[in-house]
Every structure is written in structure tokens, then in C-alpha cells.
Write a protein that holds these residues in place. Structure first.
Motif, PDB file in Angstrom:
ATOM      1  N   ARG A  87      69.661  26.138  80.105  1.00 64.38           N
ATOM      2  CA  ARG A  87      69.111  24.779  80.163  1.00 64.38           C
ATOM      3  C   ARG A  87      69.887  23.961  81.186  1.00 64.38           C
ATOM      4  NH1 ARG A  87      67.972  22.604  75.415  1.00 64.38           N
ATOM      5  NH2 ARG A  87      68.276  24.341  73.995  1.00 64.38           N
ATOM      6  N   THR A  96      82.785  33.986  82.329  1.00 61.95           N
ATOM      7  CA  THR A  96      82.802  32.824  81.432  1.00 61.95           C
ATOM      8  C   THR A  96      82.556  31.544  82.225  1.00 61.95           C
ATOM      9  OG1 THR A  96      85.218  32.869  81.617  1.00 61.95           O
ATOM     10  CG2 THR A  96      84.265  33.788  79.592  1.00 61.95           C
ATOM     11  N   SER A 123      79.289  28.773  83.580  1.00 64.38           N
ATOM     12  CA  SER A 123      78.232  28.044  82.847  1.00 64.38           C
ATOM     13  C   SER A 123      77.197  28.978  82.239  1.00 64.38           C
ATOM     14  CB  SER A 123      77.491  27.094  83.788  1.00 64.38           C
ATOM     15  OG  SER A 123      78.356  26.141  84.304  1.00 64.38           O
ATOM     16  N   SER A 124      76.787  30.010  83.003  1.00 65.44           N
ATOM     17  CA  SER A 124      75.716  30.889  82.513  1.00 65.44           C
ATOM     18  C   SER A 124      76.167  31.625  81.254  1.00 65.44           C
ATOM     19  CB  SER A 124      75.318  31.900  83.586  1.00 65.44           C
ATOM     20  OG  SER A 124      74.933  31.236  84.766  1.00 65.44           O
ATOM     21  N   GLN A 183      76.592  29.221  78.238  1.00 65.42           N
ATOM     22  CA  GLN A 183      75.317  28.860  77.588  1.00 65.42           C
ATOM     23  C   GLN A 183      74.748  30.037  76.803  1.00 65.42           C
ATOM     24  OE1 GLN A 183      72.705  27.307  80.677  1.00 65.42           O
ATOM     25  NE2 GLN A 183      73.293  25.234  80.130  1.00 65.42           N
ATOM     26  N   ARG A 216      87.931  36.374  82.729  1.00 62.55           N
ATOM     27  CA  ARG A 216      89.002  36.439  83.727  1.00 62.55           C
ATOM     28  C   ARG A 216      89.713  35.087  83.818  1.00 62.55           C
ATOM     29  NH1 ARG A 216      87.560  38.732  89.578  1.00 62.55           N
ATOM     30  NH2 ARG A 216      86.531  36.715  89.809  1.00 62.55           N
ATOM     31  N   THR A 217      88.896  34.011  83.845  1.00 65.30           N
ATOM     32  CA  THR A 217      89.478  32.661  83.902  1.00 65.30           C
ATOM     33  C   THR A 217      88.752  31.786  82.888  1.00 65.30           C
ATOM     34  OG1 THR A 217      89.631  33.015  86.304  1.00 65.30           O
ATOM     35  CG2 THR A 217      90.134  30.803  85.497  1.00 65.30           C
ATOM     36  N   TRP A 250      83.682  28.464  93.271  1.00 66.52           N
ATOM     37  CA  TRP A 250      82.634  28.861  94.202  1.00 66.52           C
ATOM     38  C   TRP A 250      82.346  27.756  95.212  1.00 66.52           C
ATOM     39  CZ3 TRP A 250      78.536  25.601  93.863  1.00 66.52           C
ATOM     40  CH2 TRP A 250      78.162  25.106  92.617  1.00 66.52           C
TER      41      TRP A 250
HETATM   42  P1  NAP Z   1      80.322  31.140  87.806  1.00 69.76           P
HETATM   43  O1  NAP Z   1      80.556  29.774  87.353  1.00 69.76           O
HETATM   44  O2  NAP Z   1      80.716  31.503  89.176  1.00 69.76           O
HETATM   45  O3  NAP Z   1      81.026  32.093  86.768  1.00 69.76           O
HETATM   46  C1  NAP Z   1      81.157  33.447  87.007  1.00 69.76           C
HETATM   47  C2  NAP Z   1      82.099  34.032  85.997  1.00 69.76           C
HETATM   48  O4  NAP Z   1      82.200  35.414  86.231  1.00 69.76           O
HETATM   49  C3  NAP Z   1      83.509  33.457  86.083  1.00 69.76           C
HETATM   50  O5  NAP Z   1      84.040  33.353  84.808  1.00 69.76           O
HETATM   51  C4  NAP Z   1      84.228  34.513  86.907  1.00 69.76           C
HETATM   52  O6  NAP Z   1      85.608  34.550  86.710  1.00 69.76           O
HETATM   53  C5  NAP Z   1      83.571  35.748  86.377  1.00 69.76           C
HETATM   54  N1  NAP Z   1      83.678  36.871  87.282  1.00 69.76           N
HETATM   55  C6  NAP Z   1      83.179  36.974  88.529  1.00 69.76           C
HETATM   56  N2  NAP Z   1      83.505  38.165  89.062  1.00 69.76           N
HETATM   57  C7  NAP Z   1      84.219  38.803  88.135  1.00 69.76           C
HETATM   58  C8  NAP Z   1      84.855  40.061  88.100  1.00 69.76           C
HETATM   59  N3  NAP Z   1      84.795  40.896  89.135  1.00 69.76           N
HETATM   60  N4  NAP Z   1      85.523  40.420  86.974  1.00 69.76           N
HETATM   61  C9  NAP Z   1      85.563  39.582  85.934  1.00 69.76           C
HETATM   62  N5  NAP Z   1      85.000  38.370  85.903  1.00 69.76           N
HETATM   63  C10 NAP Z   1      84.345  37.983  86.995  1.00 69.76           C
HETATM   64  O7  NAP Z   1      78.781  31.556  87.666  1.00 69.76           O
HETATM   65  P2  NAP Z   1      77.673  30.967  86.673  1.00 69.76           P
HETATM   66  O8  NAP Z   1      78.168  30.921  85.301  1.00 69.76           O
HETATM   67  O9  NAP Z   1      76.425  31.704  86.928  1.00 69.76           O
HETATM   68  O10 NAP Z   1      77.514  29.492  87.150  1.00 69.76           O
HETATM   69  C11 NAP Z   1      77.413  29.178  88.530  1.00 69.76           C
HETATM   70  C12 NAP Z   1      76.960  27.765  88.689  1.00 69.76           C
HETATM   71  O11 NAP Z   1      75.581  27.686  88.396  1.00 69.76           O
HETATM   72  C13 NAP Z   1      77.591  26.769  87.749  1.00 69.76           C
HETATM   73  O12 NAP Z   1      78.850  26.359  88.168  1.00 69.76           O
HETATM   74  C14 NAP Z   1      76.576  25.663  87.753  1.00 69.76           C
HETATM   75  O13 NAP Z   1      76.684  24.867  88.877  1.00 69.76           O
HETATM   76  C15 NAP Z   1      75.287  26.451  87.829  1.00 69.76           C
HETATM   77  N6  NAP Z   1      74.775  26.645  86.482  1.00 69.76           N
HETATM   78  C16 NAP Z   1      74.277  25.551  85.873  1.00 69.76           C
HETATM   79  C17 NAP Z   1      73.801  25.648  84.627  1.00 69.76           C
HETATM   80  C18 NAP Z   1      73.225  24.434  84.002  1.00 69.76           C
HETATM   81  O14 NAP Z   1      72.693  23.584  84.618  1.00 69.76           O
HETATM   82  N7  NAP Z   1      73.297  24.277  82.758  1.00 69.76           N
HETATM   83  C19 NAP Z   1      73.832  26.847  83.941  1.00 69.76           C
HETATM   84  C20 NAP Z   1      74.331  27.958  84.599  1.00 69.76           C
HETATM   85  C21 NAP Z   1      74.801  27.843  85.877  1.00 69.76           C
HETATM   86  P3  NAP Z   1      86.594  33.715  87.684  1.00 69.76           P
HETATM   87  O15 NAP Z   1      86.440  32.303  87.266  1.00 69.76           O
HETATM   88  O16 NAP Z   1      87.915  34.298  87.425  1.00 69.76           O
HETATM   89  O17 NAP Z   1      86.124  33.956  89.088  1.00 69.76           O
END
Ligand code: NAP
Length: 542
Positions: A57, A187, A189-190, A193, A210-211, A495
């Protein structure tokens, strides 16, 4: 008024049918121009088409995270919850496409593979994976900021015999995890949620972190009828007010007062009140939270205290408390029951800082100290943000120069809208614009309107090409970096910095100077006859 002859010739090609591309198409039509929109998916929606994971969401209240350009559209659409679900957002974007009759100019299931600028004609040749090529005066990249998934690079990932899912390309039919052991890697946002939703269904969920991330409660629910009524009565004013806030979000209720000027008790009460409101309101409590590390620590400490209060096992709580970056310097997550999910018997946490993943095996995930047997792996590992989608297209400007090569050390744009050497190529919410540091709906509308006004201005003067100058671009890139340095943002491996993709240059990509300042700059540039851009007629080309 298509310029050129033949049915495969358009005034503009648009790439992507999300929030940006749909509105871009509508605006170009309004100018009487011909446009072809290419979209890889089978339907419109962009982010909200692909990200169908459980619990997906929006993290900005829907009353604000929606188009404002059409008062009729605004008035006729009713959001059912404060933070709309992915299906409701997708329904909204489908409604927009229908209402403005957009789909007849959209070609679905087609990926743009290349865009080459023809200097002799001042036109772009755009090629697709269907083997076709069309010609357009303008090319608008509405390709999204978070649309290319990070690569799964774990050793043995292909050998896994269970089911593999990615949050960013979730099966349309949904997934039933009943009775399954599920690994969630990531861990952000995706993951935050989806974990509570998966945990409510699955036999067991193992979260590989990881973080740790900061997350605040959404306090989601049906929109309070009084709020909806007030919004309906004052919509135009509230939309205007949103556009005057730094992040384009009125409900953040950004205050100027400084956290360090308040005494500890008052500050705590303020944070608590905002925690109760939910969402990004917490970060609006004080004006210095993102500019002063000590002020930032007061908010980070407050959230850490909350995590320790919610999570019953103190050791797990401690692992969940972020300690390596300032709060807000990575996108704050907005959740429903994330930390509480770790109180469930069927959720466990693996700290990858202590025991890194060594490989994916045919039956699970092997870390340095254990193997976790699972039936399904959910990769929530993020995106090649801001530049990923453009990097996937072979974009060539003047002299055949490749955008990817030009951006090898980090993206450089003028205003996040155009790139020197790439005439008539526009980017919606590109690097160097507020983009993800703004309510995307607000940022997108401003960009689309600026681009369509620019195209109209060019048409009225019968000009053939517009292009950012190297000088203006260099000055803007310097300004973007300078402003970022006054904040805590560059302190995180986020990112925003390109730090989540191995080998990607570390450059702070979005513009953090605030939406109003940015918009005023864009308007001033336009009012001054597109200052900082070189404009030429077809006769002057080359
Ligand atoms: P993200 O914020 O980049 O999170 C990726 C996660 O995967 C992080 O915890 C990262 O750890 C981990 N990861 C990546 N490579 C890894 C590896 N090789 N080994 C272990 N862990 C690894 O991606 P996301 O959750 O898809 O969200 C991206 C952005 O999309 C958000 O910041 C937000 O802007 C948007 N989003 C918005 C919503 C919303 O509107 N509600 C929902 C979802 C996404 P590290 O932190 O250590 O790199």
C-alpha cells in the motif's frame, strides 16, 4: 499535427504507463500532439501494476497521493482507506486511463530497448523488443524511479527447488502461503509491509535482515468521514498547501521549530503525538531533524524506544533497532504491525551481519552458521533506483554518445529533466529532481506540466530541438550535491546514494532542496525563455 509523414511517426513517444506516463499522454493529447506510449506490462499502473505483494500500500495518505490536475476526477473518486492498497491504487489508475480514454494510444507488453537521436532530423528513433521502430520528435522517459529490481546474486539461487517470489513482480493471481515455511530476504519497505501479512498465513516466516530499518505505524483504517468531508470542501486549497511544503505532503504538518530548542519532555510528547498520527508526520515534528545529527538522534532514540517497547524479546528488539544511519536518511518505512510480528511464535529473525548468507541451496537458505529449510523464498531486496530503468535502454544522443557511459560516474542532469547531449529527451522525476523525496504525485504533475509547457513553447516557435547546456547542467549537479551535504542524507548507505547496488557510483541522486524551491527554479528557467537550455530550429540543426 504529427510532424513528418507515415503512420509510425509521432510527435512524442512516452515510455511507461504509470502515474507519469498516463498524465504525460493526457497532456500531450491536450496540445493536439500525437503520442505513442509503450508499456512492458499488460496494463497501466507502473509501480502499482508490478508491486502486488501482500500488504502493498502507499505510504502517503491517498487524499494527497493522487492526481490533482482534474478537479472532476478528484471529486468523483473516493478512497476507502487512509493509505490505499495496491489493488485500489491500480483500480484508480485504470479509472484514470478509462476516464481520459488513454489506452488507445498505449501499446502494452512492449519494452522499449533503444532510443537513438537522429541529429539530421532532430528526432528520436525508438525501438522495441517487438522488433519495431518508430520516429518521434520528443521522447519522454516515464520509466519510474523504482522499476528495475536488484539482481539476485546469491550463489545457488537458481538451484532452489521451492517457489521464488520477488516483491516487485508478484504473481497477479496472488500467493497462498498456508502451511508453508517462508524465507523473506530484506527488511526495506516492501518486506516490512509484507512480513506481517505473510506471517498471518504461513506456517513459519524467517526474516533475513542485513540492516534494520526505521518504521513508523500507518494507523491505517477507513478515512475518517470528517476528514474526507473537510478535504472535499477545501480540496483546492489543501492541494495548493501541499505544493508549498518541502516534501509535497500537507499531512506531514512540517514545523520549523528546532528539536534541540525543546526540552526532552516536550520533545517526547511531540514525537508521541506524531507517532499516534502515524506515517511521515514524525519527521515533520521539527525543522532540524534532517539537517542536524543531534536533533536527528532525538527522533531516532524515540523510535528505538518504541521498538524496544513493542518487541517482547529484548535480544530480537535490539537487532531490530537501526544504529548505522540517521532516521529519515533512508526512506522511513510505514507499517501495519511490523515490529509486533516478531512477537509471533511463527516469525524468527536472522541477523545477516552476524551470520551472512553463504548460499541458496535446493531446499533453503544457508548462512555461515545454519541452514534454513523453506518452501518459498521472497526476495525483497530492492531496486536499481533512479537510473536503473534508463540504463536498461540503449539511449544515444548527439554523436551516438551513450547515456549509460555518460552517467558511468553518476547521473548528471539539468533539473532532473534533461541531459546535455540528449536533445528532446525528457525524464519524469529524473535524478537531480525532488522525485522520491517528494510526494511522487506532486513531483510527477509538476514535471509533466513543465515538459508539456516546454513542448508547447517549442511548437509555438517552430523550434526543432531543446537541450540542456553543459554549463547549466554542471551548475545544477553541483547545487544538488551542495544541498545534500547540508543534510544527514549522505550518511546512509541508501538507494538514494546508489549504495544498494554493487559497483554503482555513490552519488546522492534526488534533490533535497525542497519541492517549492525546485518548482520555482523550473518556472524561472521557463519564464526566462528556457535559460540554461540551447534551443534550435530544424534549419539550424547539426
Ligand atoms: P529497499 O528499501 O532497498 O530494501 C531492500 C532490502 O533488501 C534491504 O533491507 C537490504 O539490506 C536488503 N538486501 C538487498 N540486497 C541484499 C543482499 N544481497 N543480502 C541481504 N539483504 C539484502 O527495497 P524495498 O523494500 O523494495 O523499498 C524500496 C523503496 O520503494 C522504498 O524505500 C520506498 O521508497 C518504495 N516503497 C514504497 C512503499 C510504499 O509506498 N508503501 C512500499 C514499498 C517500497 P541493506 O539495507 O543492508 O542494503
Amino acid at each position: 499535427m504529427a510532424d513528418g509523414a507515415g503512420e509510425r511517426t509521432y510527435d512524442a513517444v512516452i515510455v511507461g504507463a504509470g502515474f507519469s506516463g498516463l498524465y504525460m499522454l493526457h497532456r500531450l493529447r491536450g496540445l493536439g500532439l500525437t503520442a505513442r506510449l509503450y508499456e512492458a506490462g499488460t496494463g497501466v499502473g507502473g509501480t502499482w501494476y508490478w508491486n502486488r505483494y501482500p500488504g502493498a500500500r502507499v505510504d502517503i495518505e491517498s487524499l494527497e497521493y493522487s492526481y490533482s490536475f482534474s478537479p472532476e476526477l478528484d471529486a468523483e473518486w473516493t478512497w476507502s482507506e487512509r493509505y490505499a492498497t495496491q489493488p485500489e491504487l491500480l483500480a484508480y489508475l485504470n479509472h484514470v486511463a478509462d476516464r481520459f480514454d488513454l489506452t488507445r494510444d498505449i501499446q502494452f507488453e512492449t519494452r522499449v530497448t533503444a532510443a537513438h537521436f537522429d541529429e539530421a532530423a532532430n528526432r528520436w528513433t525508438v525501438s522495441t523488443d517487438k522488433g519495431e521502430a518508430v520516429s518521434a520528435r520528443y521522447c519522454v522517459m516515464a520509466t519510474g524511479v523504482l522499476s528495475v529490481a536488484n539482481e539476485i546474486a546469491f550463489e545457488g539461487a537458481d538451484s532452489f527447488q521451492g517457489k521464488t517470489y520477488r516483491t516487485g513482480s508478484w504473481p497477479k493471481a496472488g500467493v497462498d502461503f498456508t502451511g508453508q515455511r517462508v524465507a523473506v530476504i530484506g527488511t526495506g519497505s516492501s518486506a516490512i509491509q509484507s512480513i506481517p501479512e505473510i506471517a498471518a498465513q504461513a506456517d513459519h516466516v524467517t526474516v533475513f535482515q542485513r540492516t534494520p530499518n526505521f518504521s513508523v505505524p500507518a494507523h491505517n483504517g477507513p478515512i475518517d468521514p470528517a476528514v474526507a468531508q473537510d478535504w472535499a470542501a477545501n480540496r483546492a486549497q489543501y492541494r495548493r498547501e501541499a505544493r508549498e511544503t518541502g516534501f509535497g505532503i500537507r499531512m506531514v504538518d512540517q514545523q520549523d521549530q528546532l528539536a534541540l530548542d525543546a526540552d526532552a519532555e516536550a520533545r517526547r510528547a511531540t514525537f508521541e503525538a506524531r507517532w499516534q498520527v502515524g506515517g511521515f508526520a514524525l519527521l515533520g515534528a521539527y525543522g532540524d531533524l534532517i539537517t542536524d545529527l543531534s536533533a536527528n538522534a532525538t527522533a531516532a532514540g524515540f523510535v528505538a524506544e518504541k521498538i524496544r517497547g513493542i518487541v517482547k524479546d529484548p535480544q530480537i528488539a535490539e537487532k531490530l533497532v537501526p544504529k548505522s544511519f540517521p532516521i529519515g536518511s533512508k526512506r522511513l518505512c510505514v507499517d501495519t504491525g511490523y515490529y509486533a510480528a516478531f512477537n509471533r511464535d511463527n516469525v524468527s529473525l536472522v541477523d545477516l551481519r552476524e551470520t551472512p548468507i553463504e548460499a541458496i541451496t535446493p531446499t533453503g537458505v544457508r548462512t555461515s552458521d545454519a541452514t534454513y529449510e523453506v518452501d518459498a523464498i521472497v526476495y525483497a531486496i530492492g531496486f536499481d533506483a533512479m537510473t536503473g530503468a534508463l540504463g536498461k535502454i540503449d539511449i544515444r544522443g548527439r554523436g551516438g554518445a551513450a547515456l549509460k557511459a555518460q552517467w558511468a560516474a553518476g547521473p548528471e542532469t539539468y533539473l532532473g529533466l534533461m541531459v546535455a547531449g540528449f536533445p528532446n529527451l525528457f525524464i519524469v522525476t529524473g535524478p537531480g529532481s525532488p522525485s522520491v523525496l517528494c510526494n511522487m504525485a506532486v513531483a510527477i504533475e509538476q514535471h509533466v506540466e513543465w515538459i508539456s509547457d516546454c513542448i508547447a513553447w517549442m511548437g509555438a516557435r517552430q523550434m526543432g530541438a531543446i537541450e540542456a547546456t553543459e554549463t547549466a547542467q554542471a551548475a545544477w549537479v553541483a547545487h544538488v550535491n551542495e544541498v545534500a551535504e547540508t543534510t544527514v542524507f549522505p550518511l546512509a548507505n541508501s538507494w538514494y546514494m546508489g549504495a544498494n547496488v554493487p559497483g554503482k557510483p555513490r552519488v546522492f541522486m534526488p534533490y533535497i532542496g525542497g519541492f517549492p524551491a525546485y518548482r520555482d527554479k523550473c518556472n524561472e528557467v521557463a519564464a526566462n525563455g528556457y535559460e540554461g537550455f540551447a534551443v534550435s530550429s530544424d534549419a539550424q540543426r547539426g
